[in-house]
Design an enzyme around this catalytic site. Structure first.
Site, PDB file in Angstrom:
ATOM      1  N   LEU A 236       0.849  -1.196   0.000  1.00  0.00           N
ATOM      2  CA  LEU A 236       0.000   0.000   0.000  1.00  0.00           C
ATOM      3  C   LEU A 236       0.880   1.240   0.000  1.00  0.00           C
ATOM      4  CD1 LEU A 236      -2.568  -1.008   2.795  1.00  0.00           C
ATOM      5  CD2 LEU A 236      -2.879  -1.178   0.331  1.00  0.00           C
ATOM      6  N   ASP A 237       0.388   2.322  -0.568  1.00  0.00           N
ATOM      7  CA  ASP A 237       1.160   3.563  -0.507  1.00  0.00           C
ATOM      8  C   ASP A 237       0.389   4.609   0.302  1.00  0.00           C
ATOM      9  OD1 ASP A 237      -0.769   4.630  -2.177  1.00  0.00           O
ATOM     10  OD2 ASP A 237       0.374   4.194  -3.983  1.00  0.00           O
ATOM     11  N   SER A 238       0.976   5.811   0.401  1.00  0.00           N
ATOM     12  CA  SER A 238       0.376   6.822   1.269  1.00  0.00           C
ATOM     13  C   SER A 238      -1.017   7.226   0.780  1.00  0.00           C
ATOM     14  CB  SER A 238       1.284   8.042   1.355  1.00  0.00           C
ATOM     15  OG  SER A 238       1.514   8.530   0.054  1.00  0.00           O
TER      16      SER A 238
END
Lengths: 83, 460
Positions: free
Chosen positions: A38-40
């Site tokens: 997952l990313d920000s």
């Protein structure tokens, strides 16, 4: 909510963000980010979903509390005790 | 009426911004001046046939599993499903400079590596250095303009290869004359060479309709044929828009996707001193191929330059035919061969010149025809003859583009000045889209998403 229910809520939100998320072998004490790729931007979705579903306003400085499944439970359980 | 978020412009960045916000707060409103969505990537009808405008190819291709790829991040952020779309990858594309070796590239980066290795063997080590350099840059950090051309030439040590690599990147996204900003170069290099090009199986209308339905399903609202003539503000806070019909729409927050100077004008603010903007012409040829006509079937896009020095600037004449882009929308993988094939040709064009004759209808149309003829001659030297097989042709000039998109000077890549963080000095008004600096369909959509994420969501 019990701690189990908080856990399920988080997993449900993540599954909603990414229906291919693989929860098998997910370690509750390791960062969700690395394990689930997952990313920000995805993390912002968790915050926004919590707000939409439970009217929780999570300030930006508290985002690190959502890093692992365990830390999510520790942080959210008191906030969601009446939910 | 009062809405939590008002989005000015129903192009792809506006649609993406609105979808992103509507996921969490419905009642978002988009106002669009034109009768259709899409902005620079839209469509029109002639003889009951739909023609696309803008779209040649979408850059930033990624296979569905690559989670961190821009295309897939965009889809997750908007809650779009890859399986609801059929994407057709390019076959291969080419950069061809008259009298020189040409460079082929595709969505497999190895092809470009092999091409450089065989055609510019003296540069292959330097090209690897360029790749390392590109990798070392975070193109999203705000920074002042840095010349990409000078730096790449310095690393590659070969002017021809530098120009050939820059040519597609400039044509597909530089608002600067004869150069690109380094960050922009890195973004475009990744988008075109490292990730690659594709298009949806259907038309841009299908794509826009899908986005519109999706937006609607979250409760978002759209008003077309709705032109804002004034953005209402007090000090550095906006509180609504005045429409052309006198109606006022109030809002808590606003995202403008119509361009930096276009937005400033509606705020009655001084616009930055005029800098050259780049206009383009595009001609669509419908061709009924017969035995005599041997248009390439394996090339998707050809970028060409016929002059000694590749120049990417506002031309002195109406159209600069010395370079251009040739697109074959039928030559993507998985698209069935049709009876009539389409060829599109794009050239740099001088807006001021076209504008000066636009009111003399006959002269304007005659010049469009002459320009289109000259384009055919140029194209035939590259792709073989097709003139006698043309069944329909239609050209747009920078004046056409200005009329339908309201972009100053018909400049599809907007102002040379970009506002990377979307901050134009207002508390609750931010800029997204072309002048925020992300270009292409995926880029402009990510622009809408990231502006909403950074500035809007927390306050909704």
């Amino acid at each position: 909510m019990t701690s189990e229910e908080v856990k399920d809520l988080i997993l449900e939100i993540i599954e909603d963000i990414d229906d291919e998320a693989d929860f098998e072998n997910l370690k509750a004490d390791a960062p969700l980010r690395d394990q689930l790729d997952l990313d920000s931007m995805d993390f912002l979705d968790i915050v926004m979903e919590l707000r939409k579903r439970h009217q929780l306003q999570i300030p930006e400085e508290d985002y690190p509390n959502l890093a692992t499944l365990d830390s999510c439970v520790t942080y959210l359980e008191p906030l969601l005790k009446d939910a | 009426m009062k809405v939590p978020l008002l989005v000015i412009g129903g192009g792809l960045s506006g649609l993406a911004a609105a979808v992103r916000a509507a996921r969490f707060v419905p009642e978002v409103l988009i106002i669009e001046k034109h009768s259709r969505l899409g902005g620079l990537n839209s469509y029109f009808y002639r003889n009951k046939t739909l023609y696309e405008t803008g779209l040649h190819a979408i850059t930033n291709y990624a296979p569905p599993g690559e989670k961190s790829a821009p295309l897939n991040r965009l889809f997750r952020q908007l809650k779009l499903k890859r399986k609801d779309f059929s994407f057709c990858q390019q076959q291969q594309s080419e950069v061809t400079f008259l009298g020189c070796e040409s460079l082929l590239f595709s969505n497999d980066f190895n092809l470009l590596l092999e091409q450089i290795n065989s055609k510019f063997p003296q540069c292959i080590d330097n090209f690897q250095k360029l790749l390392l350099f590109i990798n070392s840059i975070n193109p999203f950090l705000p920074s002042p303009f840095r010349s990409a051309k000078r730096k790449i030439n310095e690393i590659l040590g070969d002017k021809l290869l530098t120009d050939m690599l820059l040519c597609p990147l400039m044509f597909y996204g530089s608002s600067h004359e004869n150069d690109m900003d380094m960050n922009q170069f890195v973004i475009m290099f990744q988008a075109i060479y490292l990730q690659g090009m594709f298009r949806p199986l259907g038309t841009i209308k299908n794509f826009l309709d899908h986005l519109h339905r999706h937006y609607h399903s979250f409760g978002g609202k759209l008003r077309k044929n709705t032109e804002a003539i004034k953005l209402l503000h007090k000090n550095n806070t906006v509180y609504g828009v005045e429409l052309k019909n006198g109606e006022i729409i109030e809002c808590e927050q606003m995202v403008s996707t119509i361009g930096l100077d276009e937005t400033k004008k509606l705020l009655s603010k001084k616009v930055s001193p005029a800098q050259p903007r780049l206009g383009f012409t595009e001609t669509i040829y419908e061709i009924k191929p017969e035995k005599t006509c041997s248009l390439p079937r394996d090339k998707t896009i050809i970028f060409y330059n016929n002059s000694n020095e590749f120049s990417y600037k506002n031309p002195d004449e109406f159209v600069d035919h010395s370079s251009g882009v040739i697109c074959f929308p039928g030559n993507f993988q998985g698209i069935e061969r049709k009876e009539v094939v389409e060829v599109r040709a794009t050239h740099l064009a001088n807006y001021t010149r076209w504008k000066s004759i636009a009111s003399c209808r006959d002269e304007y149309l005659a010049l469009k025809r002459r320009t289109s003829r000259k384009t055919v001659t140029n194209l035939e030297n590259i792709v073989g003859s097709f003139n006698s097989n043309i069944v329909y042709e239609n050209s747009f000039t920078p004046v056409t583009i200005e009329r339908y998109t309201a972009k100053i000077g018909g400049a599809i890549y907007g102002s040379p000045v970009k506002v990377k963080d979307g901050d134009i000095g207002f508390k609750n008004l931010f800029l997204a889209g072309t002048d925020q600096g992300f270009l292409g369909i995926v880029g402009s959509m990510l622009s809408g998403v990231s502006i909403v994420n950074q500035h809007i969501l927390a306050k909704l």
